[in-house]
Enzyme design. Structure first.
Site, PDB file in Angstrom:
ATOM      1  CB  THR A   1     -12.479 -36.945  65.575  1.00 21.18           C
ATOM      2  OG1 THR A   1     -13.320 -38.068  65.339  1.00 21.18           O
ATOM      3  CG2 THR A   1     -11.116 -37.187  64.943  1.00 21.18           C
TER       4      THR A   1
ATOM      5  N   GLY B   1     -13.023 -45.987  60.507  1.00 22.47           N
ATOM      6  CA  GLY B   1     -13.383 -44.689  59.951  1.00 22.47           C
ATOM      7  C   GLY B   1     -12.230 -44.050  59.196  1.00 22.47           C
ATOM      8  CG  ASP B   2     -12.267 -39.764  58.756  1.00 23.58           C
ATOM      9  OD1 ASP B   2     -12.939 -40.187  59.725  1.00 23.58           O
ATOM     10  OD2 ASP B   2     -11.892 -38.588  58.660  1.00 23.58           O
TER      11      ASP B   2
ATOM     12  CB  THR C   1     -13.142 -33.886  63.003  1.00 16.15           C
ATOM     13  OG1 THR C   1     -14.273 -34.298  63.785  1.00 16.15           O
ATOM     14  CG2 THR C   1     -13.246 -32.387  62.783  1.00 16.15           C
ATOM     15  N   GLY C   2     -15.434 -35.342  61.403  1.00 12.51           N
ATOM     16  CA  GLY C   2     -16.745 -35.369  60.757  1.00 12.51           C
ATOM     17  C   GLY C   2     -17.128 -36.801  60.451  1.00 12.51           C
TER      18      GLY C   2
ATOM     19  N   GLY D   1     -16.820 -39.955  58.984  1.00 10.44           N
ATOM     20  CA  GLY D   1     -15.652 -40.490  58.301  1.00 10.44           C
ATOM     21  C   GLY D   1     -15.926 -41.056  56.926  1.00 10.44           C
TER      22      GLY D   1
END
Lengths: 329, 329
Positions: free
Chosen positions: A195, A225-226, A246-247, A249
């Site tokens: 991301t 996602g987030d 990032t990661g 979400g």
């Protein structure tokens, strides 16, 4: 008279970027490939810095920076987007203006070359904050945004990642360490993350944040996602700071990661660094999640924190000195 | 042994519901119609109360309560959903578990009779937090959820509202007072609102929140509002409270209304009532927004606040006394 003209000459400004937490292990990173990553990160910073230096807005800087990473196949956004478990590409992005708290996001768009710019149009030209799917693409056509076929997003690296996951029946959110064994989301895996995001402070003292992604590989079609969710993956508020995360979400969406960092600044009087550390290294990890975040406040103080082996990242401030980093060191 | 059996006999429990802020003006509310509204609100509370009384979970109570309002044509959710500017119905919903912070949401689903139950399945049976559009409906089919044709959602009241808005060229978010003049979102308009929500505390001390809506009339296809966004329209956390909001979603998404109420409890040590009042009556209004929110904390303290002339609402606590209200008094 533009904001730049009325801003004091020595007004601080700066931009911080990330290209995803969880990077290739050193053994898998050739010097050539590392040079490629660094070159795109430098180009990204330059795009944002040029705008800020001449007195442009943090929103413009964030959008321009993210477009550079979206156009590179190296990151999981735009051109390099990951695949859903149906073999499609569905992209998410958002942008937020810290001065007005205006925001725009798009979810699961399939034919948009630069989702960050469509998110900007949702903010500027629609009455909405979040538009998804075909409706978002109808809006794109109304706004004369360039549409591309799904094949534009095809890239070997991401497709192989999907096939590998299917073959090994790795569940969504599970990570693969080199070629064997599942690892926790916090440990990072270059084939999962990627991301991209940017946060900036302009000479007028306004903050902005933006994030763009292809989403987690092997996600179900229709999963948002987030990144496009204000407060989860993207948030900016002149009262505190601008954040992009990032990661995995789903963790950020449940923890409201991008909002929690400014909350700790506003209500606990923490610095941007202390707040970012608290949320990323303690709360997110305690919650079982992982990933990274970048942040910048109105004084130009910056933070970049992550849980894995590294995060593609960089920053440049008023002094024009460009710093690009990949690993933890 | 179930949670109910280990909970103390006098453990507090309760449920609060809303059917949207901004209600019909008294002149437009016949005694018969008011009786109909009150009957559905009472039936909604009864559905939740029965579950809580016998030791069921707050999640089950919230889902059951919201299904009653989704099945009524009186509210802008499920059967009574508003129309997009394309004449379609696109529904949003979310549910959140205050104990685990697990959450599920669905956006712009077109063929789901009870979006709140699909949101529950996203939480319980998918690795995701938010699924939208056709992907969410593919997931529904996998989970054997009842699909309905778009015609199921047709209702005269909502369709006339769309036609009226088209004819008068009222912009999205603009409100109509009786038959003339635009009013601010804060003043309320029964033809705009009607989102439904529920928050509950069960005997085991766990909080849950849920929200379901057809979205704002005249929205663009693909627009996702605040209801399915964790922290905007729906939020629950055992550390503080459970919240469901209603009103023009774009404001709640930018302010993170549903998360800000618990933030003020956690970091400013406010009561659930003081936090709800601060966010709804001061911050949201200052921001130009309007609407309503309901909240409940772990002691069973409740709040129901709104900016307009009223909010369809009600509650029942451990004592079994059912209270239903519509107007401000």
């Amino acid at each position: 008279m533009s904001d730049a003209q009325i801003a004091p000459k020595d007004a601080p400004f700066g931009i911080v970027i990330h290209g995803g937490a969880g990077v290739r292990e050193r053994a898998e990173m050739s010097p050539e490939l590392e040079r490629e990553y660094r070159a795109v990160l430098e180009q990204t910073l330059a795009a944002g810095y040029e705008i800020l230096k001449r007195g442009g807005s943090s929103l413009d800087a964030v959008e321009a920076a993210i477009r550079v990473m979206e156009d590179s196949p190296l990151f999981n956004a735009g051109k390099g987007a990951a695949f859903t478990n149906a073999g499609t590409n569905e992209l998410d992005a958002a942008i937020m203006d810290g001065k007005t708290l205006k925001a725009g996001g798009v979810g699961i768009v399939k034919h948009i070359k630069n989702p960050i710019s469509l998110a900007r149009l949702v903010m500027d030209k629609s009455p909405h904050v979040l538009m998804v799917g075909e409706g978002a693409e109808m809006f794109a056509r109304e706004q004369n945004v360039e549409l591309v076929p799904q094949s534009y997003f095809y890239n070997d690296r991401q497709y192989k990642s999907l096939l590998e996951r299917r073959k090994l029946e790795i569940p969504f959110g599970g990570s693969l360490k080199t070629t064997s064994g599942l690892i926790s989301p916090g440990e990072g895996d270059s084939r999962l993350y990627g991301t991209v995001g940017a946060v900036a402070l302009d000479k007028a003292g306004n903050l902005a944040a933006g994030t763009s992604t292809g989403g987690r590989v092997n996600k179900k079609p229709g999963r948002v996602g987030d990144s496009p969710i204000i407060g989860a993956g993207t948030y900016a508020n002149n009262e505190s700071c601008a954040v992009s995360t990032t990661g995995l979400g789903e963790f950020h969406m449940r923890l409201l990661t991008a909002r929690e960092i400014p909350v700790l600044m506003t209500y606990k009087n923490m610095s941007v660094q202390a707040a970012t550390d608290e949320v990323m290294l303690r709360r997110l990890v305690k919650f079982g999640g992982g990933g990274g975040a970048i942040a910048i406040d109105r004084q130009g103080n910056i933070a970049a924190q992550f849980t894995g082996n590294g995060m593609y990242r960089g920053y440049v401030k008023s002094d024009g000195k460009t710093v690009v980093q990949i690993y933890k060191d």
